[in-house]
Structure formats: C-alpha cells, structure tokens
Scaffold this active site. Structure first.
Site, PDB file in Angstrom:
ATOM      1  N   CYS A  10       0.834  -1.200   0.000  1.00 27.97           N
ATOM      2  CA  CYS A  10       0.000   0.000   0.000  1.00 27.97           C
ATOM      3  C   CYS A  10       0.871   1.252   0.000  1.00 27.97           C
ATOM      4  O   CYS A  10       1.524   1.571   1.007  1.00 27.97           O
ATOM      5  CB  CYS A  10      -0.913  -0.024   1.231  1.00 27.97           C
ATOM      6  SG  CYS A  10      -1.899   1.460   1.440  1.00 27.97           S
ATOM      7  N   CYS A  58      -0.230   3.840   2.571  1.00 33.08           N
ATOM      8  CA  CYS A  58       0.197   3.522   3.939  1.00 33.08           C
ATOM      9  C   CYS A  58       1.705   3.704   4.126  1.00 33.08           C
ATOM     10  O   CYS A  58       2.143   4.264   5.134  1.00 33.08           O
ATOM     11  CB  CYS A  58      -0.165   2.078   4.281  1.00 33.08           C
ATOM     12  SG  CYS A  58      -1.845   1.583   3.870  1.00 33.08           S
ATOM     13  N   ASP A  59       2.491   3.198   3.189  1.00 32.35           N
ATOM     14  CA  ASP A  59       3.935   3.068   3.408  1.00 32.35           C
ATOM     15  C   ASP A  59       4.805   3.908   2.483  1.00 32.35           C
ATOM     16  O   ASP A  59       6.035   3.914   2.643  1.00 32.35           O
ATOM     17  CB  ASP A  59       4.342   1.592   3.244  1.00 32.35           C
ATOM     18  CG  ASP A  59       3.611   0.683   4.220  1.00 32.35           C
ATOM     19  OD1 ASP A  59       3.249   1.163   5.305  1.00 32.35           O
ATOM     20  OD2 ASP A  59       3.398  -0.497   3.889  1.00 32.35           O
TER      21      ASP A  59
END
Length: 301
Positions: A130, A133-134
């Site tokens: 993701c 997210c990251d």
C-alpha cells in the site's frame, strides 16, 4: 449460544466485537491466523486517527486488549462453513461448532503474492502492499512496483511523487491499467516500465535490497531497490460463506454500505466486502456499522 459470532479478528472484526459488547451482547470472535489481521505486517503506521505513529502489532494488541476488557471471548480456529437455521446460525470450525443468533463475517482479503522464496520474510522489511500507507517511508529512495493493472499504476503514480525512481515490472507485454493512468505515467520522468518480465528472486539479508528480473527472451537483470510494492490483486476470504452472503464476480461479499447480506442475521464488514477503499479506517467503520446492524436485528427478534 452467543448473541453475535464474529469471524475474523482484524480491525473490522475487532471493532464489530467492541461495538457489540458495548451494546451488552455476548460476543465470540473466531480467528484462524494472527489476531489483528494484515495490519500486523506493517512496521510503522501513521494514518490511524489518534496515533502519530505506532507499529501494526502495537495497534493490533491495543484493539485485542480493548475488546477483551469489554467481555468478548476469542477462539483460535478456522471457520469451515455457516449453517442458517433461521433464528440461529451454526458456525462450523475445525475445532467444533458454535451457535449464534447473528454472525458478522470480517475475514478480509489477502494480498496475492508472486510465490517467491523468502517473500514472507520480507513483508514489512522491504515488501509493501500500500503506497498510501507506506509510501512516505521510501521518500527519496528507489522502489519497484510489481503489476500492470489499475492498482499497480495508481501505486506507481503516487510513489513517483515521493521516490527518486520507480520501476514497474509487468509479466505481460503491455500494461492492463486504464489509458488515463498510463498517460499520467508517461509524463513521469522518474518512472521506468519493464514489460514481458517477471521477478525471479528477492535479494537481501534482513531487509530487501534488490530483485532479479527475467525477461521473456531469457535476459536477466538485477535491480537494486529499497522497497517492492506488490500490486497483483487481492484474494477475498469468502469461499466458505458463499451460500449465505452471495459473492460478486471477484469473490467479494455482494453487500452494500449497510453491511447486510441476503441472509437475515448475517452481516459482513471490512475488506471482504465489495468496496473501493480498503484502509484500516474504513475497515473499522464497517465493523461499527455491521455490529450496530446486528444489534438492531437482535433487538427485533
């Protein structure tokens, strides 16, 4: 006999259990793997409201502790099927059967992996799924994206604004993502696209440091990277429940925002449900909606 049986102990299932317990319902949560779900693979999470930064494991532990304090029971087992008895449901597992008046299915979806040696070791240590997210953890670094569909191209576009270099590796001879996404990528000067190729080896000790790529002609290439974003699809964990929830053509629960299903007393929540956005926040939202819907159903029995 439980009021509500929750299948799956990720953010959606644990939130559902929390809301159900707060409504004074007896709750059993069943989980076949790690309590906390896929978030436990994230070494650092910064997009959960209320927490500036924490690990996925820390977040999972807080959720489990909270729902246990509210009175939920948990059982590690794999659910094999659900039998609809009308006013009650029988949940069949590999360690016995459990009876409930309502069931919330929150089994999530697993990321499809390429099937490479040591890939599980590198999840959270160089392999991510993701970019939202990251992606920020790879700012100014070099990454690769595995896949050529819409999800992969969207990941690459987002990463291109953060990373020094982004390399897309696609096994087909062409990208399958939408034309508009391909047009956006074509304008990026730091994006390279390698088609007709597959990743054959993950290289690194504790952290991923490179990947080996093999092209259709047999030519090989070692690409030094700081991270690999895998975007080759999701596999919803719904097969044992298709008789009671109904699935769409991709295997997701064919359920609207109300989290209801075709079977009275059976609800779904989280990534196993057809939806556009799959994030921790939306999974928790589904859990709350499903639990409140289940409580409303029980109160009318």
């Amino acid at each position: 006999m439980y009021d509500i049986i929750v299948i799956g102990a990720g953010p959606a299932g644990l939130t559902a259990g929390l809301y159900a317990c707060r409504a004074n319902k007896s709750v059993l949560i069943l989980e076949k793997g790690a309590f906390g779900g896929q978030i436990t693979f994230s070494p650092k999470v910064e997009n959960i409201p209320g927490f500036a930064s924490l690990t996925g494991n820390e977040f999972a532990e807080k959720m489990v502790e909270q729902v246990l304090m509210q009175g939920a029971e948990v059982e590690p087992c794999e659910v094999l099927s659900i039998n609809d008895n009308g006013a009650t449901k029988t949940v069949v597992t590999d360690s016995g059967e459990f009876e409930g008046k309502a069931v919330i299915i929150a089994t999530g979806a697993t990321h499809r992996l390429p099937g490479l040696e040591r890939e599980l070791d590198f999840i959270g240590n160089g392999i991510s799924f993701c970019a939202v997210c990251d992606g920020a953890f790879y700012e100014g670094k070099e990454v690769a994206v595995l896949g050529g569909g819409n999800s992969a191209l969207q990941e690459a576009i987002l990463l291109s604004d953060l990373c020094k270099r982004v390399t897309i590796v696609q096994n087909l001879d062409y990208l399958t993502g939408e034309g508009k996404l391909q047009e956006q990528l074509a304008k990026k000067t730091n994006v390279e696209i390698i088609t007709g190729a597959k990743i054959t080896e993950l290289i690194g000790e504790e952290e991923l440091s490179a990947i080996k790529i093999e092209k259709a002609q047999g030519e090989t290439q070692t690409l030094k990277i700081d991270g690999l974003f895998v975007a080759i699809g999701l596999v919803p964990q719904n097969k044992p429940f298709e008789n009671v929830i109904g699935l769409d053509s991709w295997g997701y629960a064919d359920s609207p925002e109300t989290c209801t299903t075709k079977t009275q007393g059976v609800f779904v929540a989280g990534d196993c449900r057809k939806k556009r956005i799959r994030q921790v926040a939306t999974a928790c939202a589904d859990g709350a909606i499903a639990a409140l819907a289940a409580c409303d159903y029980l109160d009318k029995l």
